[in-house]
Design an enzyme around this catalytic site. Structure first.
Site, PDB file in Angstrom:
ATOM      1  N   GLN A 173       0.836  -1.199   0.000  1.00  0.00           N
ATOM      2  CA  GLN A 173       0.000   0.000   0.000  1.00  0.00           C
ATOM      3  C   GLN A 173       0.876   1.257   0.000  1.00  0.00           C
ATOM      4  O   GLN A 173       1.267   1.756   1.043  1.00  0.00           O
ATOM      5  CB  GLN A 173      -0.939  -0.003   1.214  1.00  0.00           C
ATOM      6  CG  GLN A 173      -1.950   1.106   1.127  1.00  0.00           C
ATOM      7  CD  GLN A 173      -3.091   0.917   2.103  1.00  0.00           C
ATOM      8  OE1 GLN A 173      -3.257  -0.110   2.718  1.00  0.00           O
ATOM      9  NE2 GLN A 173      -3.880   1.959   2.227  1.00  0.00           N
ATOM     10  N   PHE A 174       1.149   1.769  -1.196  1.00  0.00           N
ATOM     11  CA  PHE A 174       2.006   2.945  -1.340  1.00  0.00           C
ATOM     12  C   PHE A 174       1.394   4.183  -0.707  1.00  0.00           C
ATOM     13  O   PHE A 174       2.105   5.119  -0.337  1.00  0.00           O
ATOM     14  CB  PHE A 174       2.342   3.202  -2.819  1.00  0.00           C
ATOM     15  CG  PHE A 174       1.219   3.761  -3.630  1.00  0.00           C
ATOM     16  CD1 PHE A 174       1.092   5.129  -3.790  1.00  0.00           C
ATOM     17  CD2 PHE A 174       0.285   2.933  -4.241  1.00  0.00           C
ATOM     18  CE1 PHE A 174       0.057   5.661  -4.548  1.00  0.00           C
ATOM     19  CE2 PHE A 174      -0.740   3.442  -4.994  1.00  0.00           C
ATOM     20  CZ  PHE A 174      -0.863   4.813  -5.146  1.00  0.00           C
ATOM     21  N   THR A 175       0.079   4.217  -0.536  1.00  0.00           N
ATOM     22  CA  THR A 175      -0.573   5.410   0.020  1.00  0.00           C
ATOM     23  C   THR A 175      -0.200   5.662   1.479  1.00  0.00           C
ATOM     24  O   THR A 175      -0.444   6.747   1.998  1.00  0.00           O
ATOM     25  CB  THR A 175      -2.108   5.334  -0.120  1.00  0.00           C
ATOM     26  OG1 THR A 175      -2.581   4.184   0.583  1.00  0.00           O
ATOM     27  CG2 THR A 175      -2.513   5.258  -1.588  1.00  0.00           C
TER      28      THR A 175
END
Length: 150
Positions: free
Chosen positions: A78-80
């Site tokens: 999850q890059f966010t």
């Protein structure tokens, strides 16, 4: 690296209406990789997460780890998690590692976790639009950042 740890009674990740990973009791790990992350971050986080005492013992006290419980782990990239929200209303993701850096590190994280807990660690699909379903047990949700002192 940043990891959101969620103690779950069950969790799954779906891509294109197909469940690609699922667990029963255990930990759902949302994993964000930064451009400066490396093997040291992975080793620290895997050790910390696998030994974290967040499962209840027979007395109802959070005194057991995922290892003690022989519970499962599901990892979702999850890059966010590396979003910067300092300026304006649109998050910036410039602090997230590019896919060519993030994917190998995410895979190393998953492989190391699997090795430590001695069982397969299912994942989502890197870069895909995923639907994550979970029943947060407790609720227990903890944020770890390998770059910050704990």
């Amino acid at each position: 690296m940043k990891v959101v740890i969620q103690k779950v009674s069950q969790a799954s990740v779906t891509v294109n209406r197909e469940v690609v990973g699922a667990i029963g009791e255990g930990l759902l790990l949302l994993v964000g990789v930064g451009p400066e992350d490396g093997s040291e971050d992975i080793d620290y986080l895997v050790r910390k997460i696998s030994q974290m005492r967040i499962f209840e013992d027979d007395a109802g006290v959070m005194n057991l780890s995922v290892l003690d419980k022989q519970a499962e782990v599901l990892c979702v990239s999850q890059f966010t998690l590396l979003a910067s929200t300092k300026k304006g209303n649109r998050p910036s993701y410039s602090q997230a590692a590019r896919p060519e850096v993030a994917l190998p590190l995410f895979n190393q994280f998953v492989a190391r976790m699997s090795e430590i807990i001695a069982k397969p660690v299912p994942t989502g699909v890197f870069g895909a639009h995923m639907e994550v379903a979970l029943i947060n047990d407790g609720p227990v949700t903890i944020l770890l950042d390998s770059k910050l002192p704990t």
